[in-house]
Design a protein around this motif. Structure first.
Motif, mmCIF file in Angstrom:
data_model
loop_
_atom_site.group_PDB
_atom_site.id
_atom_site.type_symbol
_atom_site.label_atom_id
_atom_site.label_comp_id
_atom_site.label_asym_id
_atom_site.label_seq_id
_atom_site.Cartn_x
_atom_site.Cartn_y
_atom_site.Cartn_z
ATOM 1 N N LYS A 74 0.810 -1.218 0.000
ATOM 2 C CA LYS A 74 0.000 0.000 0.000
ATOM 3 C C LYS A 74 0.846 1.273 0.000
ATOM 4 C CE LYS A 74 -3.995 -2.113 2.146
ATOM 5 N NZ LYS A 74 -4.758 -2.315 3.375
ATOM 6 N N ILE A 75 2.156 1.140 0.159
ATOM 7 C CA ILE A 75 3.023 2.323 0.121
ATOM 8 C C ILE A 75 3.126 2.764 -1.332
ATOM 9 C CG2 ILE A 75 5.331 3.259 0.583
ATOM 10 C CD1 ILE A 75 5.653 0.985 2.685
ATOM 11 N N PRO A 76 2.731 3.996 -1.637
ATOM 12 C CA PRO A 76 2.775 4.455 -3.023
ATOM 13 C C PRO A 76 4.199 4.494 -3.586
ATOM 14 C CG PRO A 76 1.436 5.922 -1.672
ATOM 15 C CD PRO A 76 2.160 4.999 -0.736
ATOM 16 N N LYS A 77 4.291 4.273 -4.876
ATOM 17 C CA LYS A 77 5.576 4.373 -5.559
ATOM 18 C C LYS A 77 6.166 5.752 -5.292
ATOM 19 C CE LYS A 77 7.765 3.622 -9.990
ATOM 20 N NZ LYS A 77 7.591 3.171 -11.366
ATOM 21 N N GLY A 78 7.448 5.785 -4.987
ATOM 22 C CA GLY A 78 8.120 7.054 -4.700
ATOM 23 C C GLY A 78 8.075 7.449 -3.240
ATOM 24 N N SER B 174 6.497 -4.715 -10.898
ATOM 25 C CA SER B 174 5.259 -4.017 -10.537
ATOM 26 C C SER B 174 4.227 -4.943 -9.911
ATOM 27 C CB SER B 174 4.660 -3.341 -11.769
ATOM 28 O OG SER B 174 4.321 -4.319 -12.743
ATOM 29 N N LYS B 175 4.460 -6.256 -9.975
ATOM 30 C CA LYS B 175 3.505 -7.240 -9.451
ATOM 31 C C LYS B 175 3.988 -7.928 -8.180
ATOM 32 C CE LYS B 175 0.714 -6.737 -12.945
ATOM 33 N NZ LYS B 175 -0.524 -6.006 -12.799
ATOM 34 N N ILE B 176 5.155 -7.535 -7.660
ATOM 35 C CA ILE B 176 5.664 -8.128 -6.424
ATOM 36 C C ILE B 176 5.596 -7.105 -5.293
ATOM 37 C CG2 ILE B 176 7.167 -9.729 -7.663
ATOM 38 C CD1 ILE B 176 9.563 -7.961 -6.707
ATOM 39 N N THR B 177 5.720 -7.571 -4.070
ATOM 40 C CA THR B 177 5.752 -6.675 -2.907
ATOM 41 C C THR B 177 6.996 -5.799 -3.000
ATOM 42 O OG1 THR B 177 4.629 -8.333 -1.560
ATOM 43 C CG2 THR B 177 5.828 -6.606 -0.383
ATOM 44 N N PRO B 178 6.835 -4.471 -3.044
ATOM 45 C CA PRO B 178 7.972 -3.557 -3.195
ATOM 46 C C PRO B 178 8.724 -3.333 -1.874
ATOM 47 C CG PRO B 178 5.955 -2.304 -3.084
ATOM 48 C CD PRO B 178 5.557 -3.757 -3.045
ATOM 49 N N PHE B 179 9.362 -4.377 -1.411
ATOM 50 C CA PHE B 179 10.024 -4.376 -0.103
ATOM 51 C C PHE B 179 11.093 -3.303 0.030
ATOM 52 C CE2 PHE B 179 12.071 -7.429 -2.879
ATOM 53 C CZ PHE B 179 13.421 -7.154 -2.731
ATOM 54 N N TRP B 180 11.660 -2.839 -1.081
ATOM 55 C CA TRP B 180 12.689 -1.799 -1.046
ATOM 56 C C TRP B 180 12.146 -0.470 -0.521
ATOM 57 C CZ3 TRP B 180 10.938 -4.350 -5.347
ATOM 58 C CH2 TRP B 180 10.060 -3.654 -6.176
ATOM 59 N N GLN C 191 16.468 0.045 -6.947
ATOM 60 C CA GLN C 191 15.023 0.281 -6.915
ATOM 61 C C GLN C 191 14.693 1.567 -6.162
ATOM 62 O OE1 GLN C 191 13.019 -1.456 -8.914
ATOM 63 N NE2 GLN C 191 14.973 -2.403 -9.424
ATOM 64 N N ARG C 192 15.389 1.805 -5.073
ATOM 65 C CA ARG C 192 15.164 3.040 -4.315
ATOM 66 C C ARG C 192 15.552 4.263 -5.153
ATOM 67 N NH1 ARG C 192 13.898 2.462 1.058
ATOM 68 N NH2 ARG C 192 14.756 4.481 1.621
ATOM 69 N N ARG C 193 16.648 4.153 -5.858
ATOM 70 C CA ARG C 193 17.097 5.261 -6.720
ATOM 71 C C ARG C 193 16.073 5.518 -7.831
ATOM 72 N NH1 ARG C 193 21.740 3.392 -7.135
ATOM 73 N NH2 ARG C 193 21.496 2.201 -9.042
#
Length: 135
Positions: free
Chosen positions: A47-51, A99-105, A128-130
């Motif tokens: 649920k954490i938005p991209k960025g 885009s389909k996995i949990t964005p753990f980064w 990924q963070r960058r």
């Protein structure tokens, strides 16, 4: 045979909130502690938005509030974050799009001890963070 990340992800099956019978992790007897599940942790991260990113302590605070607990167990939250991250990495390695996995980064900081333990490596997390403009 060791359990797969999928097997580990399935247990415990549901979160538990219980009162402490004795002090633990800087919290007093009688406080309510959440023991989440890997799925609960993964759902939070998803649920954490991209960025945007969250710290592990912020994740624990948010999860505790969502489950009407005073705090989230730091030990299990860390273990379950790792399980969610390893499962996501395994899924990506098996062809699932990022885009389909949990964005753990978005929660795992490159300087954290966990980042060094993950199969994806610190460089992947940093990249990924960058790409998302996260520091």
């Amino acid at each position: 045979m060791p359990k797969s990340w999928s097997d580990k992800f399935a247990h415990p099956p549901k979160p538990d909130v219980s009162r402490l019978g004795k002090p633990y992790a800087g919290h007093a007897e009688g406080e309510k502690m959440l023991i989440p599940t890997p799925a609960v942790v993964a759902a939070y991260v998803e649920k954490i938005p991209k960025g945007e990113s969250r710290t592990a302590p912020q994740m624990r605070e948010d999860l505790a509030a969502a489950h009407r607990a005073d705090f989230t167990c730091p030990l299990t939250a860390g273990i379950f974050l790792r399980i969610a991250a390893e499962l996501a990495w395994e899924q990506h390695q098996n062809g699932k799009a990022l885009s389909k996995i949990t964005p753990f980064w978005r929660v795992v900081d490159v300087k954290s001890p966990m980042a060094k333990k993950l199969a994806c490596g610190v460089d992947f997390i940093a990249k990924q963070r960058r790409l998302e403009g996260l520091s």
